[in-house]
Write an enzyme that holds these catalytic residues in place. Sequence first.
Site, PDB file in Angstrom:
ATOM      1  N   ARG A  10      27.855 -21.701  -6.658  1.00 24.78           N
ATOM      2  CA  ARG A  10      27.424 -20.368  -6.226  1.00 24.78           C
ATOM      3  C   ARG A  10      26.266 -20.464  -5.237  1.00 24.78           C
ATOM      4  O   ARG A  10      25.649 -21.506  -5.086  1.00 24.78           O
ATOM      5  CB  ARG A  10      26.971 -19.538  -7.444  1.00 24.78           C
TER       6      ARG A  10
ATOM      7  N   SER B  26      11.167 -23.964  -2.499  1.00 22.44           N
ATOM      8  CA  SER B  26      11.102 -22.516  -2.338  1.00 22.44           C
ATOM      9  C   SER B  26       9.791 -22.142  -1.675  1.00 22.44           C
ATOM     10  O   SER B  26       8.797 -22.882  -1.750  1.00 22.44           O
ATOM     11  CB  SER B  26      11.183 -21.830  -3.710  1.00 22.44           C
TER      12      SER B  26
ATOM     13  N   TYR C 169       8.158 -20.754 -12.845  1.00 20.64           N
ATOM     14  CA  TYR C 169       9.074 -21.144 -11.770  1.00 20.64           C
ATOM     15  C   TYR C 169       8.346 -21.786 -10.595  1.00 20.64           C
ATOM     16  O   TYR C 169       8.754 -22.840 -10.094  1.00 20.64           O
ATOM     17  CB  TYR C 169       9.828 -19.895 -11.306  1.00 20.64           C
TER      18      TYR C 169
ATOM     19  N   LYS D  86       8.891 -25.521  -8.331  1.00 21.75           N
ATOM     20  CA  LYS D  86       9.241 -25.619  -6.916  1.00 21.75           C
ATOM     21  C   LYS D  86       8.170 -26.374  -6.133  1.00 21.75           C
ATOM     22  O   LYS D  86       8.483 -27.100  -5.178  1.00 21.75           O
ATOM     23  CB  LYS D  86       9.482 -24.223  -6.339  1.00 21.75           C
TER      24      LYS D  86
ATOM     25  N   THR E 226      13.180 -15.263   0.451  1.00 20.71           N
ATOM     26  CA  THR E 226      13.985 -14.419  -0.428  1.00 20.71           C
ATOM     27  C   THR E 226      15.431 -14.427   0.051  1.00 20.71           C
ATOM     28  O   THR E 226      15.758 -13.829   1.080  1.00 20.71           O
ATOM     29  CB  THR E 226      13.439 -12.986  -0.461  1.00 20.71           C
ATOM     30  N   ILE E 227      16.270 -15.123  -0.702  1.00 24.44           N
ATOM     31  CA  ILE E 227      17.695 -15.236  -0.393  1.00 24.44           C
ATOM     32  C   ILE E 227      18.469 -14.445  -1.439  1.00 24.44           C
ATOM     33  O   ILE E 227      18.240 -14.606  -2.642  1.00 24.44           O
ATOM     34  CB  ILE E 227      18.155 -16.702  -0.405  1.00 24.44           C
TER      35      ILE E 227
END
Length: 261
Positions: A16, A151, A164, A168, A196-197
């Site tokens: 995904r 990220s 999180y 990263k 931001t994806i």
Amino acid sequence: MSLLEGKVVCITGASRGIGRACAIESAKHGAVGLILHYYGDDETENGINALKQEIEKDYSHSKVVTVPGDIADSKTSVKVVVAGVDAFGRIDVLVSNAGICPFAEFLTMPHPTWDRTRSVNLDGTFYITQAVANQMKAQTPQGGSIIGVSSISALVGGELQCHYTPTKAGILSLMQSCAVALGKYNIRANAVLPGTIATDINKEDLSDEGKRAGMIKRTCLGRLGAPDDIAGPVVFLASDLAKYVTGASLLVDGGLFVNLQ
């Protein structure tokens, strides 16, 4: 231009989002072998099997091997490498992409949430990087390209991401140190830092229309990123166009980070 012609590419979390886009882009650029890792329950209609069929239909030069497993378990990385080498004889590129972000308040965060996020994002990246790097060192000719999907959160904080963002930042640091440790084997290591994806990882968060509009407004380009926005830079770092690039971090965020004012 086929930037990955003849190369064998391994991607974790490939069913995904960013991983899927990287798989398709790699095939588009000539990869002859794709080793696609996925979490064991993602065999849905639009999951890993559909991706395999799509790639082998649209890009007949590309053959796909899929490997299920929890990337937080070090045995999964061993399975991925064995399956790839059995099928293709070598691994030229690793895209360590698998990751999770279960948003949570810091003060009330259950410790298992911290443990699981760290083990998937950071431990999993370490395990697959180490396993693939050993293969890259052993093969002839030696070498390869490793890309860790970090990220923008490696550089900035987030109220619901206290578990999180450290993972990263750790991936970014890991790629820098691996560049130093592995350069003598002609193995390059770099990090991609998406902004931001729009993917499944933040689908629920971005369902808040006010928040979504605010995130769009903060970018210079006036839109959220799509998975294929990350796939292009990943292919560049994997390719020989980047043959003298190692230890680098590439921020791919539509201008989110610089748009302070």
